[in-house]
Design a protein around this motif. Structure first.
Motif, short mmCIF file in Angstrom:
data_model
loop_
_atom_site.label_atom_id
_atom_site.label_comp_id
_atom_site.label_asym_id
_atom_site.label_seq_id
_atom_site.Cartn_x
_atom_site.Cartn_y
_atom_site.Cartn_z
N HIS A 1 12.79 71.80 76.26
CA HIS A 1 12.92 70.55 77.02
C HIS A 1 11.59 69.81 76.96
O HIS A 1 10.54 70.43 76.86
CB HIS A 1 13.28 70.90 78.48
CG HIS A 1 13.55 69.72 79.34
ND1 HIS A 1 12.56 68.95 79.87
CD2 HIS A 1 14.72 69.18 79.76
CE1 HIS A 1 13.09 67.98 80.59
NE2 HIS A 1 14.41 68.10 80.55
N HIS B 1 11.58 74.32 80.43
CA HIS B 1 12.97 74.73 80.27
C HIS B 1 13.30 74.87 78.78
O HIS B 1 12.69 74.21 77.94
CB HIS B 1 13.94 73.71 80.86
CG HIS B 1 13.79 73.53 82.33
ND1 HIS B 1 12.86 72.69 82.89
CD2 HIS B 1 14.47 74.10 83.37
CE1 HIS B 1 12.96 72.73 84.20
NE2 HIS B 1 13.93 73.59 84.52
N THR C 1 16.71 74.20 76.50
CA THR C 1 17.99 73.51 76.60
C THR C 1 18.95 74.05 75.56
O THR C 1 18.56 74.27 74.41
CB THR C 1 17.80 71.99 76.39
OG1 THR C 1 16.77 71.53 77.28
CG2 THR C 1 19.07 71.23 76.68
N VAL D 1 25.59 70.62 78.21
CA VAL D 1 24.18 70.85 77.95
C VAL D 1 23.58 71.47 79.21
O VAL D 1 23.74 70.93 80.30
CB VAL D 1 23.44 69.54 77.59
CG1 VAL D 1 21.97 69.81 77.33
CG2 VAL D 1 24.09 68.87 76.38
N TYR D 2 22.89 72.59 79.03
CA TYR D 2 22.28 73.30 80.16
C TYR D 2 20.78 73.43 79.94
O TYR D 2 20.31 73.61 78.81
CB TYR D 2 22.85 74.72 80.28
CG TYR D 2 24.19 74.80 80.96
CD1 TYR D 2 24.29 75.16 82.30
CD2 TYR D 2 25.36 74.50 80.27
CE1 TYR D 2 25.53 75.25 82.92
CE2 TYR D 2 26.59 74.57 80.89
CZ TYR D 2 26.67 74.94 82.22
OH TYR D 2 27.89 75.02 82.84
N ASN D 3 20.04 73.37 81.03
CA ASN D 3 18.62 73.72 81.04
C ASN D 3 18.48 75.12 81.61
O ASN D 3 19.09 75.44 82.64
CB ASN D 3 17.82 72.76 81.92
CG ASN D 3 17.39 71.52 81.16
OD1 ASN D 3 17.47 71.47 79.95
ND2 ASN D 3 16.93 70.52 81.88
N TYR E 1 19.95 78.68 85.21
CA TYR E 1 20.41 77.59 84.35
C TYR E 1 21.27 76.62 85.13
O TYR E 1 21.93 76.99 86.10
CB TYR E 1 21.16 78.13 83.13
CG TYR E 1 22.33 79.02 83.45
CD1 TYR E 1 23.61 78.50 83.60
CD2 TYR E 1 22.16 80.40 83.58
CE1 TYR E 1 24.68 79.32 83.88
CE2 TYR E 1 23.24 81.22 83.87
CZ TYR E 1 24.49 80.67 84.01
OH TYR E 1 25.56 81.47 84.29
N SER F 1 23.60 72.76 84.51
CA SER F 1 24.12 71.73 83.60
C SER F 1 23.36 70.43 83.82
O SER F 1 23.09 70.03 84.95
CB SER F 1 25.61 71.51 83.85
OG SER F 1 26.06 70.40 83.10
N VAL F 2 23.02 69.78 82.72
CA VAL F 2 22.35 68.47 82.81
C VAL F 2 23.22 67.36 82.22
O VAL F 2 22.80 66.21 82.20
CB VAL F 2 20.96 68.49 82.11
CG1 VAL F 2 20.01 69.39 82.86
CG2 VAL F 2 21.08 68.87 80.65
N SER F 3 24.42 67.71 81.75
CA SER F 3 25.27 66.70 81.12
C SER F 3 26.35 66.16 82.05
O SER F 3 27.30 65.51 81.61
CB SER F 3 25.89 67.23 79.83
OG SER F 3 26.60 68.44 80.04
N TRP G 1 17.05 65.65 72.83
CA TRP G 1 16.32 64.93 73.87
C TRP G 1 15.65 63.73 73.24
O TRP G 1 15.01 63.85 72.19
CB TRP G 1 15.26 65.82 74.53
CG TRP G 1 15.85 66.82 75.46
CD1 TRP G 1 16.03 68.16 75.21
CD2 TRP G 1 16.33 66.60 76.78
NE1 TRP G 1 16.61 68.77 76.29
CE2 TRP G 1 16.80 67.83 77.28
CE3 TRP G 1 16.43 65.47 77.59
CZ2 TRP G 1 17.35 67.97 78.55
CZ3 TRP G 1 16.97 65.60 78.85
CH2 TRP G 1 17.42 66.84 79.32
N LEU H 1 19.38 61.86 76.82
CA LEU H 1 19.94 62.69 75.75
C LEU H 1 20.75 61.86 74.76
O LEU H 1 21.41 60.89 75.15
CB LEU H 1 20.88 63.75 76.34
CG LEU H 1 20.27 64.94 77.06
CD1 LEU H 1 21.35 65.66 77.88
CD2 LEU H 1 19.64 65.89 76.06
#
Length: 195
Positions: free
Chosen positions: A4, A9, A11, A25-27, A35, A37-39, A50, A56
């Protein structure tokens, strides 16, 4: 997996449920291992890159097709850019999203998308119908065609230049590639048959 931009992190794309198309998408926190989710609500991610922290580029699976989206993590907002893209996504030092657009059966282009202005520019035509490339930190592109490895720098060249014939190593079909941040090491995947 990739680091990241905050360097705290890793990703990854992770299957979120038993549904084969439920991928997010997970960090993963490097210290705690947790972990998240960032999506957001987007659950059809195949590949990502990124652009900047909180931004993203997403390759989204749409049946047998694909579509390219820009996603703002902090606002949980997505913007559709185009369809018929290759699986390789990259970002340059300016935060532009780089991708292959399969414009027609004959014409495939490496393009770049500016998320600030929503403009798209053609970088160059691909070598044959190849969707995989690597982008070095100095702006040099690498792409394979069968066993041949080519380079292209938009500021220094007008067309692709042959860098190496890798058939002497038993390589027949170059596909996916990655390059180290110092641009000194290139890793590639090769297959015995064209995929």
């Amino acid at each position: 997996p990739s680091i990241h931009p905050d360097e705290e992190h890793i990703t990854v794309v992770r299957k979120a449920s038993e549904d084969p198309l439920d991928q997010q998408v997970y960090n993963i926190d490097l210290r705690e291992g947790e972990y998240v989710s960032v999506s957001g609500d987007i659950r059809d991610v195949g590949y990502y890159t990124w652009l900047r922290p909180g931004e993203l580029g997403l390759y989204r699976i749409e049946g047998a097709a694909s579509r390219l989206s820009y996603f703002n993590v902090n606002e949980n907002k997505s913007r559709r850019i185009t369809t018929s893209i290759g699986r390789t996504l990259a970002s340059d030092k300016n935060g532009w999203l780089i991708y292959v657009h399969k414009f027609t059966d004959k014409y495939w282009y490496i393009k770049k998308y500016n998320p600030v202005t929503s403009t798209i520019e053609i970088v160059t035509q691909t070598i044959g119908n190849n969707e995989d490339f690597a982008l070095a930190s100095d702006g040099t592109y690498f792409m394979g065609d069968k066993h041949l490895l080519y380079t292209y720098h938009p500021d220094m060249q007008k067309e692709w230049v042959l860098l190496a014939d890798l058939s002497i190593y038993g390589i027949k079909y170059i596909s996916r590639m990655a390059i180290s941040s110092d641009a000194k090491q290139l890793i590639l995947v090769a297959t015995k048959e064209k995929q």
